[in-house]
Design a protein around this motif. Structure first.
Motif, PDB file in Angstrom:
ATOM      1  N   PRO A  26       0.802  -1.227   0.000  1.00 36.16           N
ATOM      2  CA  PRO A  26       0.000   0.000   0.000  1.00 36.16           C
ATOM      3  C   PRO A  26       0.836   1.278   0.000  1.00 36.16           C
ATOM      4  O   PRO A  26       0.376   2.323  -0.439  1.00 36.16           O
ATOM      5  CB  PRO A  26      -0.835  -0.096   1.274  1.00 36.16           C
ATOM      6  N   SER A  27       2.076   1.203   0.460  1.00 40.22           N
ATOM      7  CA  SER A  27       2.916   2.408   0.503  1.00 40.22           C
ATOM      8  C   SER A  27       3.678   2.648  -0.805  1.00 40.22           C
ATOM      9  O   SER A  27       4.353   3.663  -0.954  1.00 40.22           O
ATOM     10  CB  SER A  27       3.904   2.322   1.666  1.00 40.22           C
ATOM     11  N   THR A  28       3.538   1.749  -1.767  1.00 43.11           N
ATOM     12  CA  THR A  28       4.224   1.889  -3.060  1.00 43.11           C
ATOM     13  C   THR A  28       3.551   2.972  -3.897  1.00 43.11           C
ATOM     14  O   THR A  28       2.331   3.063  -3.944  1.00 43.11           O
ATOM     15  CB  THR A  28       4.185   0.554  -3.830  1.00 43.11           C
ATOM     16  N   THR A  29       4.363   3.776  -4.563  1.00 48.93           N
ATOM     17  CA  THR A  29       3.840   4.832  -5.439  1.00 48.93           C
ATOM     18  C   THR A  29       3.973   4.418  -6.903  1.00 48.93           C
ATOM     19  O   THR A  29       4.745   3.516  -7.237  1.00 48.93           O
ATOM     20  CB  THR A  29       4.606   6.149  -5.237  1.00 48.93           C
ATOM     21  N   SER A  30       3.232   5.100  -7.752  1.00 43.21           N
ATOM     22  CA  SER A  30       3.322   4.805  -9.187  1.00 43.21           C
ATOM     23  C   SER A  30       4.733   5.126  -9.711  1.00 43.21           C
ATOM     24  O   SER A  30       5.242   4.446 -10.602  1.00 43.21           O
ATOM     25  CB  SER A  30       2.258   5.554  -9.976  1.00 43.21           C
ATOM     26  N   GLU A  31       5.373   6.130  -9.141  1.00 44.18           N
ATOM     27  CA  GLU A  31       6.733   6.469  -9.571  1.00 44.18           C
ATOM     28  C   GLU A  31       7.725   5.339  -9.242  1.00 44.18           C
ATOM     29  O   GLU A  31       8.615   5.023 -10.030  1.00 44.18           O
ATOM     30  CB  GLU A  31       7.177   7.787  -8.915  1.00 44.18           C
ATOM     31  N   GLN A  32       7.562   4.711  -8.078  1.00 41.93           N
ATOM     32  CA  GLN A  32       8.422   3.575  -7.726  1.00 41.93           C
ATOM     33  C   GLN A  32       8.206   2.406  -8.693  1.00 41.93           C
ATOM     34  O   GLN A  32       9.156   1.756  -9.107  1.00 41.93           O
ATOM     35  CB  GLN A  32       8.141   3.121  -6.295  1.00 41.93           C
ATOM     36  N   PRO A  86      -5.266   4.777  -6.960  1.00 45.60           N
ATOM     37  CA  PRO A  86      -4.202   5.732  -7.329  1.00 45.60           C
ATOM     38  C   PRO A  86      -3.505   6.341  -6.111  1.00 45.60           C
ATOM     39  O   PRO A  86      -4.016   6.274  -4.994  1.00 45.60           O
ATOM     40  CB  PRO A  86      -4.948   6.809  -8.128  1.00 45.60           C
ATOM     41  N   ASP A  87      -2.340   6.928  -6.368  1.00 40.68           N
ATOM     42  CA  ASP A  87      -1.533   7.532  -5.299  1.00 40.68           C
ATOM     43  C   ASP A  87      -2.341   8.490  -4.435  1.00 40.68           C
ATOM     44  O   ASP A  87      -2.199   8.519  -3.221  1.00 40.68           O
ATOM     45  CB  ASP A  87      -0.331   8.297  -5.881  1.00 40.68           C
ATOM     46  N   GLU A  88      -3.196   9.290  -5.060  1.00 43.11           N
ATOM     47  CA  GLU A  88      -3.931  10.332  -4.326  1.00 43.11           C
ATOM     48  C   GLU A  88      -5.260   9.856  -3.748  1.00 43.11           C
ATOM     49  O   GLU A  88      -6.079  10.654  -3.325  1.00 43.11           O
ATOM     50  CB  GLU A  88      -4.160  11.549  -5.237  1.00 43.11           C
ATOM     51  N   VAL A 121      -5.847   1.997   2.061  1.00 43.30           N
ATOM     52  CA  VAL A 121      -5.397   1.000   1.083  1.00 43.30           C
ATOM     53  C   VAL A 121      -4.712  -0.149   1.815  1.00 43.30           C
ATOM     54  O   VAL A 121      -3.818   0.075   2.627  1.00 43.30           O
ATOM     55  CB  VAL A 121      -4.409   1.643   0.082  1.00 43.30           C
ATOM     56  N   THR A 122      -5.139  -1.384   1.527  1.00 45.35           N
ATOM     57  CA  THR A 122      -4.490  -2.549   2.122  1.00 45.35           C
ATOM     58  C   THR A 122      -3.571  -3.245   1.122  1.00 45.35           C
ATOM     59  O   THR A 122      -2.635  -3.927   1.510  1.00 45.35           O
ATOM     60  CB  THR A 122      -5.524  -3.562   2.645  1.00 45.35           C
ATOM     61  N   SER A 123      -3.867  -3.076  -0.168  1.00 42.35           N
ATOM     62  CA  SER A 123      -3.041  -3.652  -1.217  1.00 42.35           C
ATOM     63  C   SER A 123      -3.333  -2.905  -2.508  1.00 42.35           C
ATOM     64  O   SER A 123      -4.415  -2.352  -2.682  1.00 42.35           O
ATOM     65  CB  SER A 123      -3.362  -5.141  -1.396  1.00 42.35           C
ATOM     66  N   PHE A 166       9.291  -6.314  -3.004  1.00 40.21           N
ATOM     67  CA  PHE A 166       9.418  -4.893  -3.325  1.00 40.21           C
ATOM     68  C   PHE A 166       8.693  -4.124  -2.233  1.00 40.21           C
ATOM     69  O   PHE A 166       7.515  -4.364  -1.971  1.00 40.21           O
ATOM     70  CB  PHE A 166       8.826  -4.605  -4.705  1.00 40.21           C
ATOM     71  N   VAL A 167       9.356  -3.231  -1.574  1.00 44.50           N
ATOM     72  CA  VAL A 167       8.939  -2.516  -0.369  1.00 44.50           C
ATOM     73  C   VAL A 167       8.788  -3.554   0.740  1.00 44.50           C
ATOM     74  O   VAL A 167       9.757  -3.850   1.409  1.00 44.50           O
ATOM     75  CB  VAL A 167       7.672  -1.656  -0.577  1.00 44.50           C
ATOM     76  N   ASP A 168       7.602  -4.160   0.901  1.00 50.25           N
ATOM     77  CA  ASP A 168       7.459  -5.162   1.969  1.00 50.25           C
ATOM     78  C   ASP A 168       6.633  -6.372   1.543  1.00 50.25           C
ATOM     79  O   ASP A 168       6.192  -7.141   2.382  1.00 50.25           O
ATOM     80  CB  ASP A 168       6.872  -4.522   3.229  1.00 50.25           C
ATOM     81  N   ARG A 169       6.417  -6.554   0.237  1.00 46.14           N
ATOM     82  CA  ARG A 169       5.601  -7.673  -0.250  1.00 46.14           C
ATOM     83  C   ARG A 169       6.204  -8.305  -1.497  1.00 46.14           C
ATOM     84  O   ARG A 169       6.846  -7.633  -2.292  1.00 46.14           O
ATOM     85  CB  ARG A 169       4.192  -7.194  -0.596  1.00 46.14           C
ATOM     86  N   ALA A 170       5.944  -9.604  -1.641  1.00 49.69           N
ATOM     87  CA  ALA A 170       6.413 -10.325  -2.831  1.00 49.69           C
ATOM     88  C   ALA A 170       5.441 -10.064  -3.983  1.00 49.69           C
ATOM     89  O   ALA A 170       4.249 -10.365  -3.883  1.00 49.69           O
ATOM     90  CB  ALA A 170       6.505 -11.822  -2.550  1.00 49.69           C
TER      91      ALA A 170
END
Length: 107
Positions: free
Chosen positions: A15-21, A40-42, A47-49, A73-77
């Protein structure tokens, strides 16, 4: 199914992943035409996933990107699979063809 696609669906996105990442990660694998992250980011909703769709310029990048499956990636496979865009519009018609669900008589 023998269809060639330029799109991958990425699920189990943190949930903390951004579209830019996501753009940076998949940009190493090929030229990205379009990238959509849901929600979306905004998004004001909790958001859970997230789910991400990446459209590459060429279909060869789809095969390469599948190698990222199970990469943390970040904290999830991540789970990366080819996505046939025409399959999305066909899903409701497939459900209609299957007919009504049988009633649960034993409960």
């Amino acid at each position: 199914m023998n269809c060639t696609t330029n799109v991958v669906q990425v699920t189990n996105v943190s949930p903390s992943t951004t579209s830019e990442q996501m753009r940076m990660l998949f940009g190493f694998l090929g030229t990205i035409e379009e990238l959509k992250l849901f929600p979306p980011d905004e998004s004001p909703l909790p958001v859970t996933s997230r789910v991400c769709f990446v459209k590459f310029q060429d279909s060869e990048s789809v095969g390469v990107s599948q190698h990222l499956t199970n990469t943390v990636f970040v904290d999830r496979a991540l789970i990366v699979v080819p996505f046939a865009e025409e399959g999305k519009s066909r899903a409701p018609s497939l459900m209609a063809e299957s007919g009504p669900l049988p009633a649960n008589r034993g409960l």
